[in-house]
Design an enzyme around this catalytic site. Sequence first.
Site, short mmCIF file in Angstrom:
data_model
loop_
_atom_site.label_atom_id
_atom_site.label_comp_id
_atom_site.label_asym_id
_atom_site.label_seq_id
_atom_site.Cartn_x
_atom_site.Cartn_y
_atom_site.Cartn_z
N GLY A 23 57.20 31.93 18.23
CA GLY A 23 57.09 32.48 16.89
C GLY A 23 55.65 32.84 16.58
N CYS A 24 55.46 33.65 15.54
CA CYS A 24 54.11 34.11 15.22
C CYS A 24 53.22 32.98 14.72
CB CYS A 24 54.17 35.24 14.21
SG CYS A 24 55.14 34.90 12.72
#
Length: 310
Positions: A114-115
């Site tokens: 995920g970012c």
Amino acid sequence: MSARVFIDGAAGTTGLEIAQRLAGRGEFDLIALDEAQRKDDAARRDALNAADFAILCLPDDAAREAVAMLDETARTRIIDASSAHRTAAGWTYGFPELVGREQVAAARLVSSPGCYPTGFLALVAPLIRAGLLPADWPYTVNAVSGYSGGGKALIERYETGPAPGFRAYGYNLAHKHLPEMQAHAGLEHPVLFAPAVVPVYRGMIVEVPLHLGAMPCQPHADALRDALMAFYAEAPLVTVHPSGLRDELLLLPDARPSDGIELFVFADEGGWNARLVARLDNLGKGASGAAVQNLNLMAGLPETAGLVLP
């Protein structure tokens, strides 16, 4: 011979940016579905099973369903950009700088990070491994992201109506990124995560504040910075900045895409309080760029091929 690639969810923000990074590259041949086919399960199943590589840019449940569409004899290798498989057994976590390029290159099932976790793990995981930070510390994460990270609904909210100057969320203290952060940093406790959105399209800043003097090991900020520099010395997409370069960090409305990540260690004069900070493009190293980096490695190509370098 070109490898066949199918982007399932190619019409979304992440899928579109992946396609841009693959455009014109002779190593890959994209399997494209037209508008009428892209939500047709039979057409998707055929494409998934015909591909050498499938990149899933889907909601979590849809990503799980896509994996289930693979025939037992299918040789398709999967890169999942959703959060469905980031802590799942049998999946390789697609953060090559942390897990090893060889592990990603050899894997059939890869889950891209995920970012927000990309920023947090890039900062914290190497320091815990080195014994400079404790695994049982109650870590907090303060982060802001461009609104593109919220998908089409949030993009429309920001681009068609009055845009909030600052949108904090996650006040139920639950977030789908928490298990990923804890598992891949090797933490004993979940992090306390405070995310927010600001009115820029792309970019994010992830910060981990630390009271180093209160830790049993009492690490010094300089030691943390030196360890990160050593850990990422051979990582072309990671820049660890030396101290004293700036007193502010910006996210710009007109920022260009980038598939790199910048790491900073800011400290007080004694070095016993620190702010570990990562700045990255949430659509680049935080999503599409990471997926293409993994694809390159799995296809036996240079990891930076087709990427927007720092």
